[in-house]
Design a protein around this motif. Structure first.
Motif, short mmCIF file in Angstrom:
data_model
loop_
_atom_site.label_atom_id
_atom_site.label_comp_id
_atom_site.label_asym_id
_atom_site.label_seq_id
_atom_site.Cartn_x
_atom_site.Cartn_y
_atom_site.Cartn_z
N ALA A 1 -16.35 18.58 19.78
CA ALA A 1 -15.81 18.46 18.44
C ALA A 1 -14.40 17.90 18.50
CB ALA A 1 -15.81 19.82 17.75
N ALA A 2 -13.96 17.28 17.43
CA ALA A 2 -12.60 16.78 17.35
C ALA A 2 -11.64 17.97 17.37
CB ALA A 2 -12.41 15.96 16.08
N THR A 3 -10.42 17.68 17.76
CA THR A 3 -9.43 18.75 17.93
C THR A 3 -9.20 19.53 16.65
OG1 THR A 3 -8.31 17.46 19.64
CG2 THR A 3 -7.07 19.25 18.61
N PHE A 4 -9.02 18.84 15.53
CA PHE A 4 -8.69 19.54 14.28
C PHE A 4 -9.79 20.49 13.83
CE2 PHE A 4 -8.73 19.75 9.62
CZ PHE A 4 -7.52 20.42 9.42
N PRO A 5 -11.06 20.07 13.77
CA PRO A 5 -12.10 21.03 13.38
C PRO A 5 -12.19 22.22 14.34
CG PRO A 5 -12.93 18.80 13.21
CD PRO A 5 -11.62 18.71 13.92
N ALA A 6 -12.01 21.99 15.62
CA ALA A 6 -12.09 23.08 16.59
C ALA A 6 -10.96 24.08 16.37
CB ALA A 6 -12.04 22.53 18.01
N VAL A 7 -9.75 23.58 16.18
CA VAL A 7 -8.61 24.47 15.89
C VAL A 7 -8.85 25.23 14.60
CG1 VAL A 7 -6.17 24.54 15.29
CG2 VAL A 7 -6.94 23.08 17.17
N LEU A 8 -9.32 24.52 13.58
CA LEU A 8 -9.58 25.16 12.29
C LEU A 8 -10.64 26.25 12.44
CD1 LEU A 8 -8.87 25.07 9.28
CD2 LEU A 8 -10.76 23.45 8.96
N GLY A 9 -11.67 25.99 13.25
CA GLY A 9 -12.71 26.98 13.47
C GLY A 9 -12.18 28.23 14.14
N LEU A 10 -11.37 28.08 15.17
CA LEU A 10 -10.82 29.25 15.86
C LEU A 10 -9.86 30.03 14.96
CD1 LEU A 10 -10.13 27.88 19.46
CD2 LEU A 10 -11.96 29.41 18.72
N SER B 1 -14.63 22.51 23.10
CA SER B 1 -14.17 21.24 22.53
C SER B 1 -12.70 21.01 22.78
CB SER B 1 -14.46 21.23 21.03
OG SER B 1 -15.83 21.39 20.76
N LEU B 2 -11.90 22.08 22.60
CA LEU B 2 -10.46 21.95 22.81
C LEU B 2 -10.13 21.70 24.27
CD1 LEU B 2 -8.99 24.67 20.42
CD2 LEU B 2 -8.91 22.18 20.16
N VAL B 3 -10.86 22.32 25.17
CA VAL B 3 -10.63 22.07 26.60
C VAL B 3 -10.88 20.60 26.93
CG1 VAL B 3 -11.45 22.55 28.94
CG2 VAL B 3 -11.09 24.43 27.34
N PHE B 4 -12.00 20.07 26.41
CA PHE B 4 -12.30 18.67 26.68
C PHE B 4 -11.29 17.73 26.02
CE2 PHE B 4 -16.88 19.97 27.47
CZ PHE B 4 -16.84 19.64 28.82
N SER B 5 -10.93 18.01 24.78
CA SER B 5 -10.07 17.07 24.06
C SER B 5 -8.60 17.17 24.46
CB SER B 5 -10.20 17.29 22.55
OG SER B 5 -9.81 18.60 22.18
N LEU B 6 -8.14 18.37 24.85
CA LEU B 6 -6.72 18.55 25.15
C LEU B 6 -6.42 18.55 26.64
CD1 LEU B 6 -5.73 21.31 22.54
CD2 LEU B 6 -5.50 18.82 22.36
N ALA B 7 -7.36 19.00 27.47
CA ALA B 7 -7.09 19.10 28.90
C ALA B 7 -7.78 18.03 29.72
CB ALA B 7 -7.50 20.49 29.42
N VAL B 8 -9.01 17.67 29.35
CA VAL B 8 -9.79 16.75 30.17
C VAL B 8 -9.63 15.30 29.72
CG1 VAL B 8 -12.11 16.16 30.98
CG2 VAL B 8 -11.45 18.57 30.70
N ALA B 9 -9.82 15.04 28.44
CA ALA B 9 -9.79 13.67 27.94
C ALA B 9 -8.47 12.94 28.22
CB ALA B 9 -10.09 13.65 26.44
N PRO B 10 -7.30 13.60 28.09
CA PRO B 10 -6.05 12.89 28.35
C PRO B 10 -5.91 12.38 29.78
CG PRO B 10 -5.61 14.87 27.07
CD PRO B 10 -7.05 14.95 27.53
N THR B 11 -6.69 12.89 30.72
CA THR B 11 -6.59 12.41 32.10
C THR B 11 -7.25 11.06 32.30
OG1 THR B 11 -8.66 13.47 32.79
CG2 THR B 11 -6.65 14.80 32.93
N GLY B 12 -8.08 10.63 31.32
CA GLY B 12 -8.74 9.35 31.43
C GLY B 12 -10.15 9.44 31.96
N ALA B 13 -10.63 10.65 32.24
CA ALA B 13 -12.02 10.80 32.69
C ALA B 13 -12.96 10.37 31.57
CB ALA B 13 -12.29 12.24 33.09
N SER B 14 -14.06 9.74 31.94
CA SER B 14 -14.98 9.21 30.94
C SER B 14 -16.31 9.91 31.00
CB SER B 14 -15.18 7.70 31.16
OG SER B 14 -15.78 7.47 32.42
N GLU B 15 -17.19 9.57 30.08
CA GLU B 15 -18.54 10.10 30.01
C GLU B 15 -18.56 11.63 29.96
OE1 GLU B 15 -21.13 8.46 32.91
OE2 GLU B 15 -20.30 6.45 32.73
N LEU B 16 -17.62 12.20 29.20
CA LEU B 16 -17.58 13.64 29.05
C LEU B 16 -18.62 14.07 28.03
CD1 LEU B 16 -13.72 14.07 28.86
CD2 LEU B 16 -15.20 14.65 30.78
#
Length: 264
Positions: free
Chosen positions: A237-246, A218-233
């Motif tokens: 999970a949202a960044t905060f729950p994923a960070v909290l989980g780790l 989830s963090l890879v998609f939300s922090l590394a992939v999504a900011p590039t503008g790629a769609s249909e990923l």
């Protein structure tokens, strides 16, 4: 810290660990070269799944005997006679193993970065959908940071297994079972729960944070992939729950290891 230095030197002297390190670096870089890297973002997407499998294997290989070995050699009893608390001992063991683990992981990713750069990374590429996205080294750097965090969490779990097990066979069985749970068990449970109607797609945000691998993904998609503008990923999970989980997996694992490490 003396405990951390001892663990670090133990790892450096291990031929098995050296072989694992060489194999891990070679496999990660080899996978990148075989996939003919066309940029940083494609490399991240290509390496995400392999890291979800390889990192738990490497982390547990380095950590599942860290404390168990001391128990089997009777060194725990000697350690208890020194002015070292359970927390200091566990932290020292953890840090002594974390440094070489991160060294191997980062070395492999540096090799990947070099391969991508020399292959012409940084160009404008089309990813998944029709949107063009700027492919920059920042994308890969974010992936490196998240991967390092995931490696630290996996090692914390391995140290916990090492404190709970009281024999090599038990330690190996626990380590193998937990690796399988991380790689396939949690995700299979989520899919089964979703297919059976026990949860809804909207519940996945919280559920995915319960799995270290899913939280990493989830963090890879939300922090590394999504900011590039790629769609249909894929749904992540949202960044905060994923960070909290780790963070929860990391803190609970080390706290539980501290609580049981000096118990007979």
């Amino acid at each position: 810290m003396a405990v951390a230095q001892r663990e670090f030197q133990t790892v450096l002297r291990s031929r098995t660990v050296a072989a694992l390190a060489v194999g891990y670096v070679g496999l990660v870089v080899g996978l990148t070269l075989l996939s003919a890297p066309g940029g940083y973002l494609p490399a991240v997407l290509d390496l995400l799944l392999p890291h979800e499998v390889l990192l738990p294997v490497l982390g547990f290989a380095l950590g599942y005997r860290a404390v168990l070995g001391d128990h089997e050699r009777g060194e725990i009893e000697a350690v208890r006679t020194f002015p070292v608390s359970a927390g200091e001992y566990v932290l020292g063991v953890y840090l002594g193993r974390l440094v070489p683990l991160l060294g191997v992981v980062l070395l492999s990713l540096v090799g990947v970065g070099v391969a991508v750069t020399t292959a012409g990374g940084g160009e404008t590429v089309s990813v998944i959908a029709v949107h063009d996205t700027v492919d920059t080294p920042v994308t890969f750097l974010r992936f490196v940071v998240v991967t390092a965090v995931f490696a630290a969490v996996v090692l914390a779990l391995a140290v916990l297994v090492s404190t709970v097990a009281r024999s090599t066979r038990a330690g190996l069985a626990l380590a193998t079972g937990l690796v399988l749970a991380l790689v396939v068990g949690f995700d299979s449970s989520f899919v089964a729960a979703l297919s059976g109607g026990l949860v809804t797609p909207s519940d996945l945000t919280a559920l995915l944070a319960l799995s270290p691998n899913a939280a990493y993904r989830s963090l890879v998609f939300s922090l590394a992939v999504a900011p590039t503008g790629a769609s249909e990923l894929p749904v992540a999970a949202a960044t905060f729950p994923a960070v909290l989980g780790l963070v929860a997996w990391f803190a609970v694992s080390l706290a539980a290891a501290r609580a049981v490490v000096f118990r007979s």
